[in-house]
Design a protein around this motif. Structure first.
Motif: not given
Length: 848
Positions: A340-359
């Motif tokens: 998440y840091t490399r993609l969005f600078n932090s996990e909090e900034k990851c869009p909610s619709y990508l959380k499950e597929i990220s896992g």
């Protein structure tokens, strides 16, 4: 003539199209219709190849497509070569010559289409090509700001703190428990599969401990490593780090045999403690050699090795009574943090619709840093495209539960497919280098340019355009920074390719007949009948007599055990590079004048070559790079007078550079020049080198005794030399000198009180003054309005100095070496001055 790019995807079709366009002129109007027809056919094929090399999953080529693509690419090289010969030939009846050439090419084209039904394939794909072209008209940003580069500060790396402390404790514990009984250095073997972060971990421990010991060395050891080269590298690094030489000088061991190097290292470490990292060891033989090099009094020294093979780790630890450290995958917490840091600078900034597929993606990466970094690079500009994330997840394959090589290659393949065509070509080209090789950025970019891979971007030089490609590969984590700029730390100077990535690109390059590698076990050309396009000679390789290299466009020779081939066999070379070839002699360069297409010629540590052949002057637009010489090879006057090219010379400060070099108008880089070993005539003519952009000098009267030419100079002559040199420096500043690196000893202040750059139009962008400390910033520094980088060694910093530095309008980086007793007040004042500067320059303060 502006040519298109040579590419791994399209071969030489684009350059061929550009050359065909060049012959569409009045003098060829008799065959104009045929040329236009052939041009249209080739343009369609170019579009077909570009479409089929697309990264979109629905356009991954089938086996039939691959066969067609291969045939077209091979044909494109032949056409391009024939056109080059035609254009360069001086013939009377040009129209007839061209007509005959076109008939022959069209016949070849017809045979190819008949075999593989390319005509039908092109027709069927024309409509798709339009849509594909429209989909790819947008340009990707040059730097992905959301995915930080691999060269981030170590403090930002995740999951390292625990393992780093464990390794340090193992090394420290070994010292306490074995110092009396075990006279050998203490060793920890870090073992794990490719992509688990072994090298990163070892490097972090190395960076932490090297300042606590007398000297240090970090050496990448590839499979079938040359033991002499490994020991030579270790000795050089140990010597340089203990004597704090850095960029100012280099040791001159003069010994290249194994017993001699073992003795030298043993004697050198007799009363010194060191830390050595040997990265990626495949067998224990090199450790046996290292053991012989350590004296019995070397307790307190430390060795870290990394390896993929448990048996090697166990054997190494038995030899040195060391510890095996099994590296662990990242935890899911650390995996998410890295991703998440490399993609969005932090996990909090990851869009909610990508959380499950990220896992789900992270589950498949199984805690392997290389896999996580590769995936984040692929997805970096696709945050709003969930369907793309779904495709990527499905294409990864099964989870990497066993760190399967096949699965990791699958992930690397996705990163490769995501590249635009020109970056695919640049990445595949790295297959020419041996595994674990440290690749100099400048050399790599010059090779790319010589091969025709780099398209000049508007507003940039062709080299700067190549640098953008290099930086893009760094930002995508497909190559790793190996060495940063030692002074300012803002630029990657060399890189390496992770072994897993290297294995992939070698396999891909050989499969597509992009390169032929000779001398590496297990790497063979898949089709003995295929024409050779690029040759990489490694280890103890020798080109077999049955291999036809007459169509090769580049030859890359690595190492002192390779058998040098005859250049008469390589008629079409664009790039010729000899690296660490001590066996290369003058006779091997016979026939080089026949290489009429040659664009880049490089010698690095090819010390048996005494002279560049005079016939090289017949070659146009050639760049020559000569590096790593204690005694500069002779460059004939014919080359100096006639050759308009880029020339780089690196000398070691002990040898006298011939006066004739000052006449070489193509000279762009000259480093290691001691002004006290030069003649007055040379120093006077130095200012005539109007194309010189980088100059490294040694201002050191102590070394006069090393030069026969100057040992009898009177004081008046020395003063005259200094005046002539300063006059030349003024001229170089006006002519466009960009970088000046000065290593100074003895009476430093006296040298700099004179006016070096009085002209306000001086374009100097980088100034480095190292060695003995100055009591004040030279007054003339204030006139350097274009200066962006300044490194200076100071005895004291006063308000006057700060005013000069604060007033430099273009300053971006400032590095100060300070040796005064109490620097806290000066440092605080300088930090405040830089904060008030409009550019807020980066300040690095180093205290002796």
């Amino acid at each position: 003539m502006e040519e298109g790019l040579v590419s791994a995807a399209t071969g030489a079709l684009q350059p061929a199209l550009a050359k065909l366009a060049a012959v569409l002129s009045d003098e060829y109007k008799g065959v104009r219709g045929e040329v236009e027809h052939l041009t249209r056919e080739l343009a369609d094929m170019d579009a077909f190849l570009l479409a089929k090399s697309s990264s979109s999953s629905d356009l991954i080529p089938s086996e039939l497509d691959k066969a067609c693509m291969h045939e077209i690419r091979e044909l494109s090289y032949d056409i391009d070569d024939d056109l080059d010969d035609f254009i360069m030939a001086s013939v009377c009846d040009k129209s007839a010559k061209l007509a005959g050439l076109l008939d022959e090419m069209k016949a070849m084209l017809g045979r190819t289409k008949a075999r593989h039904q390319i005509t039908k394939a092109v027709d069927d794909l024309k409509e798709q090509v339009v849509h594909v072209a429209e989909r790819h008209t947008h340009k990707r940003s040059k730097v992905d700001h959301r995915a930080p580069t691999v060269v981030d500060d170590a403090s930002k790396l995740v999951g390292l703190d625990g393992p780093k402390q464990e390794l340090i404790q193992l090394l420290a514990g070994s010292v306490e428990s074995t110092q009396q009984q075990q006279p050998h250095p203490n060793l920890v073997a870090v073992v794990g599969s490719g992509g688990t972060g072994k090298t990163t971990l070892a490097n972090q421990v190395y960076q932490k401990l090297k300042g606590q010991l007398d000297c240090h060395a970090f050496c990448s050891v590839r499979r079938n490593a040359d033991k002499v080269q490994v020991l030579h590298s270790i000795y050089n690094q140990l010597y340089s780090s203990y004597n704090n030489l850095g960029r100012r000088s280099s040791p001159r061991p003069g010994v290249r045999d194994l017993p001699g190097l073992i003795t030298m290292i043993s004697n050198y470490l007799q009363h010194r403690r060191c830390i050595i990292v040997l990265d990626d060891i495949w067998d224990v033989e090199i450790l046996k050699v290292i053991e012989c090099a350590f004296p019995t009094a070397s307790s307190g020294s430390k060795i870290i090795i990394t390896t993929r093979i448990h048996a090697v780790a166990q054997s190494c630890c038995s030899t040195f009574s060391g510890h095996v450290y099994n590296i662990r995958p990242l935890s899911m917490v650390h995996s998410r943090q890295l991703f998440y840091t490399r993609l969005f600078n932090s996990e909090e900034k990851c869009p909610s619709y990508l959380k499950e597929i990220s896992g789900q993606i992270l589950d498949k990466c199984a805690g392997l840093p290389l896999a996580i970094i590769a995936m984040s690079s692929v997805l970096a500009d696709k945050a709003s495209e969930k369907e793309i994330w779904d495709q990527v997840k499905d294409l990864i394959g099964r989870a990497l539960r066993n760190s399967s090589v096949e699965d990791m290659v699958n992930i690397i393949s996705l990163s490769y497919l995501d590249l635009p065509p020109h970056l695919k070509t640049c990445l595949l080209y790295l297959s020419i280098f041996p595994e674990g090789h440290i690749i100099e950025k400048e050399n790599l970019i010059r090779r790319w340019i010589g091969e025709g891979f780099i398209q000049k971007k508007s507003g940039y030089t062709v080299y700067e355009s190549g640098e953008m490609c290099f930086n893009d590969l760094i930002n995508r984590s497909l190559i790793q920074a190996a060495k940063m700029d030692e002074t300012f730390g803002d630029e990657v100077k060399s890189c390496r390719v992770h072994d897993t990535v290297h294995n992939f690109i070698v396999s891909k390059a050989v499969e597509e007949n992009f390169v032929t590698i000779v001398g590496v076990l297990g790497v063979i050309n898949p089709d003995p009948k295929a024409k050779i396009r690029r040759v990489s000679l490694q280890n103890d390789g020798e080109i077999p007599p049955s291999l036809d290299v007459s169509s090769a466009r580049s030859l890359h020779v690595f190492g002192r055990n390779v058998k040098i081939p005859s250049l008469s066999e390589f008629r079409l070379l664009r790039v010729l590079d000899f690296e660490d070839c001590s066996q290369l002699e003058d006779d091997h360069l016979e026939g080089i004048a026949n290489l009429v297409h040659l664009k880049y010629l490089r010698f690095k540590h090819a010390k048996a070559v005494t002279k560049i052949p005079e016939q090289v002057a017949m070659l146009h637009h050639l760049e020559i790079d000569v590096k790593g010489y204690s005694k500069l090879m002779e460059i004939p006057m014919a080359i100096q007078e006639r050759l308009v090219c880029y020339v780089t010379l690196h000398v070691d400060g002990y040898e006298t550079v011939p006066d004739e070099i000052a006449a070489m108008q193509g000279l762009r880089v000259l480093e290691g020049l001691n002004i006290y070993t030069q003649s007055t005539e040379f120093l006077k003519r130095l200012g005539q080198l109007k194309k010189l952009r980088k100059l490294g000098i040694i201002w050191n009267m102590y070394d006069m005794s090393n030069c026969d030419v100057n040992e009898d100079k009177e004081e008046e002559e020395v003063e005259e030399d200094e005046e002539e040199f300063l006059s030349s420096i003024c001229e170089l500043g006006k002519a466009g000198l960009e970088s000046l690196h000065i290593s100074v000893k003895e009476a430093a202040d006296a040298y700099f009180k004179l006016s070096w750059f009085p002209d306000p139009q001086c374009g100097l962008r980088e100034l480095i003054i190292m060695g003995d400390s100055l009591s004040e910033v030279p007054t003339w520094v204030a006139s350097l309005v274009n200066l962006e980088k300044l490194c200076i060694t100071m005895r004291v910093i006063n308000e006057r100095d700060m005013e000069i530095l604060r007033g430099l309008p273009s300053l971006l980086h400032l590095r100060i070496y300070a040796d005064e007793d109490d620097v806290s007040e000066s440092r605080a004042a300088m930090e405040k001055a830089m904060e008030e500067h409009p550019n807020r320059p980066t300040l690095v303060w180093y205290e002796y």
